[in-house]
Write a protein that holds these residues in place. Structure first.
Motif, PDB file in Angstrom:
ATOM      1  N   ALA A 109       0.715  -1.189  -0.105  1.00  0.00           N
ATOM      2  CA  ALA A 109       0.119  -0.081   0.118  1.00  0.00           C
ATOM      3  C   ALA A 109       0.917   1.259   0.138  1.00  0.00           C
ATOM      4  N   SER A 110       1.875   1.236   0.856  1.00  0.00           N
ATOM      5  CA  SER A 110       2.845   2.187   0.894  1.00  0.00           C
ATOM      6  C   SER A 110       3.698   2.281  -0.603  1.00  0.00           C
ATOM      7  N   VAL A 111       4.036   1.307  -1.103  1.00  0.00           N
ATOM      8  CA  VAL A 111       4.522   1.370  -2.471  1.00  0.00           C
ATOM      9  C   VAL A 111       3.529   2.102  -3.585  1.00  0.00           C
ATOM     10  N   SER A 112       2.385   1.630  -3.519  1.00  0.00           N
ATOM     11  CA  SER A 112       1.468   2.122  -4.526  1.00  0.00           C
ATOM     12  C   SER A 112       1.305   3.592  -4.157  1.00  0.00           C
ATOM     13  N   ALA A 113       1.149   3.996  -2.798  1.00  0.00           N
ATOM     14  CA  ALA A 113       1.021   5.341  -2.703  1.00  0.00           C
ATOM     15  C   ALA A 113       2.279   6.475  -3.349  1.00  0.00           C
ATOM     16  N   GLU A 114       3.401   5.785  -3.287  1.00  0.00           N
ATOM     17  CA  GLU A 114       4.337   6.443  -3.770  1.00  0.00           C
ATOM     18  C   GLU A 114       4.360   6.805  -5.500  1.00  0.00           C
ATOM     19  N   ALA A 115       3.582   5.525  -5.798  1.00  0.00           N
ATOM     20  CA  ALA A 115       3.687   5.546  -7.286  1.00  0.00           C
ATOM     21  C   ALA A 115       2.986   6.660  -8.030  1.00  0.00           C
TER      22      ALA A 115
END
Length: 323
Positions: free
Chosen positions: A317-323
């Protein structure tokens, strides 16, 4: 938090159900605070074995009857559809419905993989789930390699995600602080390797969620150079089978009691988890003995108690938020 319930397929494996029952006994005897074990299998076969090993009425054991078994040679998808009362089918139903918290089996690998994909949800953001394997090292420590067979053909973006999954697993299950990651390649220098390796390297280098250390070569498998080795499933499976043969060589040379070679025995690790799905699933070796079944339960319990699947969800979820 309520006590975890671990589902164990009692009928899966060449030596089941007897070795599975012995494995449950071994787990209960060696853990001061054992989880609830939900034993899924044919009651008519299990009841006399539980009596033989003095497990009848144990407060940490529950039995769920399963009248069918999926054989190793059956087509996985067809068998799961045609045998809804099999131990594997019932296990996944219990897991998907929340009646157990983890599921382990030494039965059909194909059925376990297909069941996982159909019954469970892939963590949001994960392109493809992966399976890792442990690598014993000369200094007595344990490393990790993934993928080892679930994804024969991979894209760079998938290997980049395997690095995150492997890092989280090594941190939670192997107690590695900020695990180091290496990309399996034919040379240490950046720019080496085939098209996949060359395209994956810059992604790993730019990945802020991992501790990437560069390329790792085959000669470094058993050295403590990195904690996690990332590769495609075709290559990883070749490495895994080669590593498994090390114990056979040791036995042939009468070195099976050697401190290093003894670590290659499959029973020490129990099984292989599927990473990237929302609940713990452990796939055991078909020739699992009691110690292997016990270690499957240990691994499933630790995955549950460390909330590994939830931490994977949070990370992506954190990775997706940064994308």
């Amino acid at each position: 938090m309520s006590e975890l319930k671990i589902g164990l397929d009692m009928m899966g494996g060449d030596y089941a159900p007897k070795e599975a029952v012995k494995g449950v006994k071994l787990y209960l005897e060696n853990n001061s605070h054992p989880e609830i074990i939900v034993c899924i299998g044919d009651e008519a076969q299990l009841t006399p074995l539980f009596e033989e090993f003095q497990l009848n009425g144990h407060p940490n054991i529950q039995i769920v009857h399963a009248s069918e078994v999926i054989g190793f040679n059956e087509h996985p998808t067809k068998a799961l559809k045609e045998k809804p009362h099999s131990s594997i089918s019932i296990g996944f139903h219990l897991l998907a419905s929340g009646k157990i918290d983890a599921f382990a089996s030494a039965g059909s690998t194909g059925a376990m993989m297909v069941g996982t994909m159909y019954a469970l949800k892939t963590v949001k953001g994960v392109l493809r789930p992966t399976i890792p394997s442990f690598l014993p090292r000369l200094d007595g420590s344990t490393g990790l390699i993934l993928d080892v067979g679930l994804n024969s053909d991979c894209k760079p973006e998938q290997l980049n995600q395997f690095a995150i999954l492997g890092s989280l697993y090594a941190e939670e299950m192997l107690s590695k602080n900020n695990p180091s990651i290496g990309l399996l390649n034919v040379g240490e220098e950046e720019g080496k390797g085939n098209i996949l390796a060359q395209a994956t390297y810059p992604l790993l280098k730019a990945n802020k969620h991992i501790n990437f250390q560069g390329n790792i070569e085959g000669r470094d498998f058993f050295k403590n150079k990195v904690d996690v080795i990332v590769c495609d499933g075709f290559t990883g499976n070749v490495v895994l089978k080669m590593a498994e043969s090390m114990y056979e060589v040791a036995v042939h040379r009468k070195l099976e009691k050697d401190e290093f070679f003894g670590q290659f025995h499959y029973e020490n690790y129990g099984g292989t988890p599927i990473l990237g799905v929302d609940k713990p699933v452990i796939i055991g070796h078909g020739i699992s003995n009691d110690k292997a079944f016990c270690n499957m339960l240990v691994q499933a319990a630790k995955m549950g108690s460390t909330h590994l699947c939830q931490k994977i969800e949070q990370a992506f979820a954190s990775v997706s938020a940064e994308a």
